[in-house]
Design an enzyme around this catalytic site. Sequence first.
Site, PDB file in Angstrom:
ATOM      1  N   HIS A 195     -18.613 -19.604  22.512  1.00  0.00           N
ATOM      2  CA  HIS A 195     -19.832 -19.332  23.276  1.00  0.00           C
ATOM      3  C   HIS A 195     -19.558 -19.242  24.780  1.00  0.00           C
ATOM      4  CE1 HIS A 195     -23.999 -19.443  24.543  1.00  0.00           C
ATOM      5  NE2 HIS A 195     -23.774 -20.544  25.234  1.00  0.00           N
ATOM      6  N   GLU A 208     -39.716 -24.197  27.783  1.00  0.00           N
ATOM      7  CA  GLU A 208     -39.272 -22.832  28.079  1.00  0.00           C
ATOM      8  C   GLU A 208     -40.389 -21.805  27.973  1.00  0.00           C
ATOM      9  OE1 GLU A 208     -35.357 -21.832  26.629  1.00  0.00           O
ATOM     10  OE2 GLU A 208     -35.755 -19.696  26.858  1.00  0.00           O
ATOM     11  N   ARG A 240     -37.543 -22.184  32.759  1.00  0.00           N
ATOM     12  CA  ARG A 240     -36.341 -22.702  32.098  1.00  0.00           C
ATOM     13  C   ARG A 240     -35.384 -21.581  31.706  1.00  0.00           C
ATOM     14  NH1 ARG A 240     -35.907 -27.494  27.482  1.00  0.00           N
ATOM     15  NH2 ARG A 240     -33.761 -27.060  26.889  1.00  0.00           N
ATOM     16  N   LYS A 265     -29.476 -29.300  35.183  1.00  0.00           N
ATOM     17  CA  LYS A 265     -30.217 -28.912  33.978  1.00  0.00           C
ATOM     18  C   LYS A 265     -31.480 -29.757  33.843  1.00  0.00           C
ATOM     19  CE  LYS A 265     -30.253 -27.653  29.222  1.00  0.00           C
ATOM     20  NZ  LYS A 265     -29.550 -27.311  27.998  1.00  0.00           N
ATOM     21  N   LYS A 288     -33.556 -29.422  23.090  1.00  0.00           N
ATOM     22  CA  LYS A 288     -33.580 -28.373  22.072  1.00  0.00           C
ATOM     23  C   LYS A 288     -32.796 -28.856  20.858  1.00  0.00           C
ATOM     24  CE  LYS A 288     -34.242 -24.118  24.725  1.00  0.00           C
ATOM     25  NZ  LYS A 288     -33.701 -22.778  25.020  1.00  0.00           N
ATOM     26  N   GLU A 315     -20.382 -22.993  31.478  1.00  0.00           N
ATOM     27  CA  GLU A 315     -21.732 -23.499  31.767  1.00  0.00           C
ATOM     28  C   GLU A 315     -21.758 -24.269  33.090  1.00  0.00           C
ATOM     29  OE1 GLU A 315     -24.400 -22.704  30.006  1.00  0.00           O
ATOM     30  OE2 GLU A 315     -23.524 -21.956  28.139  1.00  0.00           O
TER      31      GLU A 315
END
Lengths: 368, 368
Positions: free
Chosen positions: A275, A247, A251, A237, A153, A195
């Site tokens: 975040h 996605e 995903r 991932k 991404k 994460e």
Amino acid sequence: MSDSPPGIDLMQTLTVNLGDRSYPIYVGDGILSKAGDFLQRAGLRGKVAVITNPTVAQLYLDTVHESLSGAGFDVTPVLVPDGEQHKDLRSLSVIYDRLIAERLERQSCVLALGGGVVGDLAGFAAATFLRGIAYVQLPTTLLAQVDSSVGGKTGVNHQEGKNLVGAFYQPRLVLIDVAVLQSLPRREFIAGLAEVIKYGVIEDPALFKLLEEEIGKLTSLDRALLTQVIATSCAIKAKIVEQDERENDYRAVLNFGHTVGHALEAATHYQKYLHGEAVGIGMAQAAAISAQQGFCDQRSLERIRKLIKKAGLPLEIPREVSMQNLIQSMEMDKKSAGGKIKFVICTGIGKTRFHALSPGEILTALGA
Amino acid sequence: MSDSPPGIDLMQTLTVNLGDRSYPIYVGDGILSKAGDFLQRAGLRGKVAVITNPTVAQLYLDTVHESLSGAGFDVTPVLVPDGEQHKDLRSLSVIYDRLIAERLERQSCVLALGGGVVGDLAGFAAATFLRGIAYVQLPTTLLAQVDSSVGGKTGVNHQEGKNLVGAFYQPRLVLIDVAVLQSLPRREFIAGLAEVIKYGVIEDPALFKLLEEEIGKLTSLDRALLTQVIATSCAIKAKIVEQDERENDYRAVLNFGHTVGHALEAATHYQKYLHGEAVGIGMAQAAAISAQQGFCDQRSLERIRKLIKKAGLPLEIPREVSMQNLIQSMEMDKKSAGGKIKFVICTGIGKTRFHALSPGEILTALGA
């Protein structure tokens, strides 16, 4: 790996399998100072634009520059201002100008040296310069190492929203040096752990258990453990991205904790939380919703809450944020559809499913 | 095709085979007013941003709008200024703003209604909005119909050069209506023929022969012949693109006539020639070089020159353009390497090879 450059300890290698867009990820201690060797072994040559920001440049640009030059590369550093607010079309345009001025060619390469902002910007520039040139990630934050550097991404923000302009574009190579984490502010490191915990919750009970047992060693930056945990996170991932690169569907499981997390970031104008901190709260709330809706047992819920807390991350939505405001943000999210909001639900440690909830159901589940 | 919408004559269908990026091209008479049906049958729905310019909008926007609305689409026209000088990051930013303001989603679609400038801009916007949404081409110039609408090259210019920023991004569907060519200025139509002749020279002796015999009927806009010739041209380009989507190698065969052509456009500051006119001269010169270097027989050279002339295209480099200037432009071209300039050489009608020439050899071959 027998063909790794000398002087790198503990290295783990994995591959993201995406057909002709496949690429290796190297995780280890001391990789940064060998960047030139890795690029050379990956078949790259000629000009390399190193995109970075002033903070990271001061710490690591000289080392990377020297390694690349030593391996015969012609290096052009390109500095972009630090901060999410600079991940925009203006910074992108500045990068294009430099790539053109320095006469980068189709065989040239862009290297992102920095966190998620640098990676997203550099990746999108690489995706679109001369219709796509090679791109290498050298992420310097834990968040970028375990999340944004894997999966392709790339993009920039628009004043109306995040990542509205971008591309799916896979790097040629990802180089993760755990040694750089020693210079990362502690708050950012802890935020990145959110994460890592997420990967345990959605996919890997063994990783989750390891974190429960060793979180203290991890936050003390034990490099062997960091290498293991980061490589495991990237592998999880990668496995998910391999199944759904663009996605379309599966995903989205990576958004566990992000529905509430994103809404919380928006509701606090991206000022209050990093975040990962918002994701910490989001995961605790998603787990609570999972339990309240009967998908997740109390024991798993407690383990999740306990690990988030042990990592040093927040768990609760602060009182000053109104639930109505949060729900509105969730409805604006591009993942909402048909009046219901799509959640990633955990059905135990390492297991997930999708479940759509109405605003009313969310309010009830959150006990608001 | 049995499942074509009613009211379309002479339709030919072909497919560009690129795995999961494959797409159909429909060529026929009257397709524009059935655009909505075609999009619907392709599985598209919801919002469509129709990107076009004021000239084309005046002629065809109402018809396309009506057809799309009639098929249940929610249509947003987006006008960009006409002309190559507006194929830039600024126009792109205007398009993004509109797509965001109209809340286009990942399931929405961009339709390019216009020539190459509109197609390249719209395609790049589609490639990069929300990391890529569906994209439909409805080319309204002969050049766009036979060239830029096939193959997925999208992008914008930079003040330092053409198409420096862009992406390979394949459309979901290409709709070619030969009827729209009646509103195209004759000079532009003739210029478009250069690319059609090119396909004959590089790949298809039968197409070349057909053009020799029927060029008059073609310039009289016979719709059956136009349909046949355009479909054949698209099929040739598709076949080449299928072998080398990202122009690593073989796709460069499409540059026959373009090495001199591009240099001539640059040397005359893009003012004197339409692209196809410069390519006409470029092909005549490339054929002359091919013959002079012993690759192409005199008979083929004469046939090529005669057809270019018969089409109404120029053959000769004008006296006021200095050869030194042209050679310099060729050396600046991204296809040059190691001091030699890579040419696409014809070795007879329908056959090519690559051959690198030094500036001195080019000067000799061109008799300068």
